[in-house]
Scaffold this active site. Structure first.
Site: not given
Length: 227
Positions: A27, A47-48, A52, A73, A121, A140
């Site tokens: 974009i 990515v967590k 976490s 998230d 968010h 998220e």
């Protein structure tokens, strides 16, 4: 209770992040190619980690069988932009896309958190094509200006040091810094057209200088061969 195979569980989240980064950066490239101001300046994603995820599951009392819908998230993207107006343009762009669905929004730009934190968010449902079929992944996205991101990065670092329990002096200074950061964004918005015109001029001048230099080098190369 069956132990989660984390590599298998996180694989579609990694795929969603990789695909969305490509699409969002495309974009930006499209705006630039058309000679327009791009509302997207930078796109990052992660990515967590498993640690976490486990820590948040414990803190928020999230059960393993509800993890995919209750933890929004696990896959996270951050979009940075130059102006506050860009944030809402990006939100409109995401709403208009047919390859994802917006499921939740929280506007901390207009309604900042008590700490001074500002960001927009937005939670998406994104379909990932797997060998076994389509899997819908929650992602998220945090959209913020460069100034907001600077403040948030500093606040995040301090949060690790003080575990969220800031001394009153630090807390007051952070709030004042957040106010100053937003005042900067407001001032930049007031001269947004001037800034964008200057950026176009600068980009055009750099391109012209590069083409001139390239042509000069090619000419010198021909001359050296002839001599």
């Amino acid at each position: 209770m069956v132990e989660t195979n984390w590599n298998s569980f996180l694989l579609p989240y990694s795929q969603a992040i990789a695909e969305l980064k490509i699409k969002l950066r495309s974009i930006r490239a499209e705006f630039i190619e058309n000679g327009e101001h791009s509302p997207i300046e930078y796109v990052t994603g992660r990515v967590k980690s498993v640690d976490s995820i486990k820590e948040k599951m414990k803190r928020r009392y999230i059960s393993a069988d509800l993890l995919e819908q209750d933890m929004q998230d696990i896959a996270g993207l951050r979009i940075q932009c130059q102006f506050v107006e860009d944030i809402y343009q990006i939100v409109d762009i995401l709403h208009d896309r047919t390859d994802l669905a917006v499921v939740e929004e929280r506007d901390y730009v207009t309604n900042s958190k008590p700490s001074g934190y500002r960001s927009y968010h937005i939670v998406l449902q994104y379909p990932v094509q797997q060998a076994s079929g389509v899997k819908n992944i929650l992602v998220e996205i945090q959209i913020r200006t460069l100034a907001m991101n600077f403040w948030s990065t500093i606040e995040h670092s301090l949060n690790y040091k003080y575990q969220g329990d800031f001394p009153e002096d630090i807390n007051s200074r952070l709030k004042r810094a957040a106010e100053a950061s937003f005042m900067l964004d407001e001032e930049m918005s007031k001269i947004r057209e001037e800034i964008q015109d200057a950026q176009k001029y600068f980009t055009h001048s750099k391109s012209s200088d590069f083409q001139s230099l390239k042509g000069s080098q090619q000419h010198e190369g021909v001359d050296s061969k002839q001599s």
